[in-house]
Design an enzyme around this catalytic site. Structure first.
Site, PDB file in Angstrom:
ATOM      1  CE1 TYR A  60       5.612   2.501   3.123  1.00 43.72           C
ATOM      2  CE2 TYR A  60       3.955   0.776   3.096  1.00 43.72           C
ATOM      3  CZ  TYR A  60       5.247   1.177   2.909  1.00 43.72           C
ATOM      4  OH  TYR A  60       6.188   0.262   2.488  1.00 43.72           O
ATOM      5  CB  THR A  84      -0.941   0.026   1.221  1.00 45.04           C
ATOM      6  OG1 THR A  84      -0.165   0.069   2.435  1.00 45.04           O
ATOM      7  CG2 THR A  84      -1.846  -1.199   1.236  1.00 45.04           C
ATOM      8  CG  ASN A 131      15.127  -1.297   3.473  1.00 43.73           C
ATOM      9  OD1 ASN A 131      15.259  -1.476   2.267  1.00 43.73           O
ATOM     10  ND2 ASN A 131      14.030  -0.751   4.006  1.00 43.73           N
ATOM     11  CG  ASN A 153       0.215  -7.157  -9.898  1.00 44.21           C
ATOM     12  OD1 ASN A 153       0.686  -7.345 -11.010  1.00 44.21           O
ATOM     13  ND2 ASN A 153       0.148  -5.962  -9.347  1.00 44.21           N
ATOM     14  CD  GLN A 178       8.478  -5.358   3.429  1.00 42.69           C
ATOM     15  OE1 GLN A 178       8.378  -4.167   3.168  1.00 42.69           O
ATOM     16  NE2 GLN A 178       7.550  -6.017   4.123  1.00 42.69           N
ATOM     17  CG  HIS A 193      10.031   1.051   6.980  1.00 40.15           C
ATOM     18  ND1 HIS A 193       8.924   1.840   6.780  1.00 40.15           N
ATOM     19  CD2 HIS A 193      10.332   0.535   5.772  1.00 40.15           C
ATOM     20  CE1 HIS A 193       8.588   1.797   5.500  1.00 40.15           C
ATOM     21  NE2 HIS A 193       9.428   1.008   4.876  1.00 40.15           N
ATOM     22  CE  LYS A 243       6.986  -2.524   5.454  1.00 35.60           C
ATOM     23  NZ  LYS A 243       5.730  -1.905   4.985  1.00 35.60           N
ATOM     24  CG  ASP A 274       3.852  -4.333   3.611  1.00 42.86           C
ATOM     25  OD1 ASP A 274       4.532  -5.001   4.399  1.00 42.86           O
ATOM     26  OD2 ASP A 274       4.225  -3.214   3.173  1.00 42.86           O
TER      27      ASP A 274
END
Length: 289
Positions: A50, A20, A154, A257, A175, A113, A79, A45
């Site tokens: 966000y 998202t 990351n 997808n 992730q 994150h 996150k 997610d």
């Protein structure tokens, strides 16, 4: 597409999730989540940055009954990014705000994150301190039951090694950006050797740059198999048992997808894995100390 993976926490995570990032307006969130649930997505997610957790919570409260679903049928990831001078109370407050926004008593997976402090201060001397303090707090929240599984995003091998050396609980998930133009096979091996599930973001490159989806080799494979470039890219990761989080706003793309019930031949997998083009489309954690 209901396949899932058993995390080291004992909980199952759907291999295909719905991303998202950059989907913010209430109207759009309601629209895309309705299409996503109808298509079969059961993993949503999101992240604090966000700025859409609240809309997602509202949408799920409305939409789950419509599809005869319960909260336990849905897997939610959020996150946070560590910040300077962040205390344990600050982390707890952020997680509890996520719970409130998402209108849920628990979050299935919560990630750190980014391995650095917010603002991408890559060389800040306290990056290690704040990511480790944040992890220690997430462990407590996991033990309390507010979070079912905890992980990172990351993180490179050196970040994971640091975490493993300092804490008894290792991440359930890492992730990372992962696609044929950017994939670290050493990181994948490390994660698998240590029971960490690798999950891909930016599987299709960037929303603003279409060079991955327009890669001549990927287009050629897509045409030969009668699939879209996006489906080829997503299937390539999925076939490695790597989780994917495709993002889309139109019903047709959302359905496309998740329609990945085909197999890429071994020679195609090898061709895509050994492409000579090397390019990242998102932030690079190599700069974070």
């Amino acid at each position: 597409m209901s396949a899932s993976f058993l995390l080291n926490s004992g909980h199952r995570i759907p291999l295909v999730g719905f991303g998202t990032f950059q989907i913010r307006s209430r109207e759009l969130i309601f629209s895309v989540l309705e299409h996503a649930l109808a298509a079969g997505y059961r993993h949503i997610d999101t992240a604090v940055v966000y700025r859409n957790e609240e809309h997602i919570g509202e949408a799920l409260k409305t939409l789950l009954p419509k599809f005869n679903l319960q909260r336990e049928d849905i897997f939610i990831t959020s996150k946070l990014i560590p910040s300077l001078n962040q205390t344990e109370e600050d982390v707890v407050s952020l997680v509890k705000q996520s719970l409130k926004n998402l209108q849920t008593d628990y979050i299935d997976l919560y990630l750190i994150h980014w391995p650095g402090v917010s603002g991408l201060q890559s060389e800040h001397k306290d990056n290690s301190k704040y990511r480790n303090n944040t992890w220690a707090t997430l462990i407590k929240l996991h033990q309390s039951g507010l979070i079912r599984s905890i992980g990172v995003s990351n993180y490179l091998i050196r970040h994971l090694e640091e975490l493993k050396a300092s804490h008894s609980v290792i991440p359930s998930v890492n992730q990372v950006e992962w696609h044929p133009h950017c994939h670290d096979l050493d990181l994948l091996k490390y994660c698998r050797d240590n029971g960490i599930f690798l999950q891909a973001y930016s599987s299709l490159g960037s929303s603003n740059v279409d060079s991955l989806r327009h890669d001549p080799t990927i287009i050629k494979v897509a045409q030969a198999l009668g699939k879209s470039p996006a489906q080829i890219l997503l299937r390539w990761a999925l076939q490695q048992n790597i989780g994917i989080l495709p993002k889309a706003s139109s019903k047709s793309r959302i359905v496309e997808n998740i329609n990945l019930d085909f197999v890429l031949p071994d020679d195609v997998m090898n061709t895509l894995t050994t492409l000579q083009v090397k390019r990242k489309y998102a932030w690079d954690p190599k700069i974070v100390h």
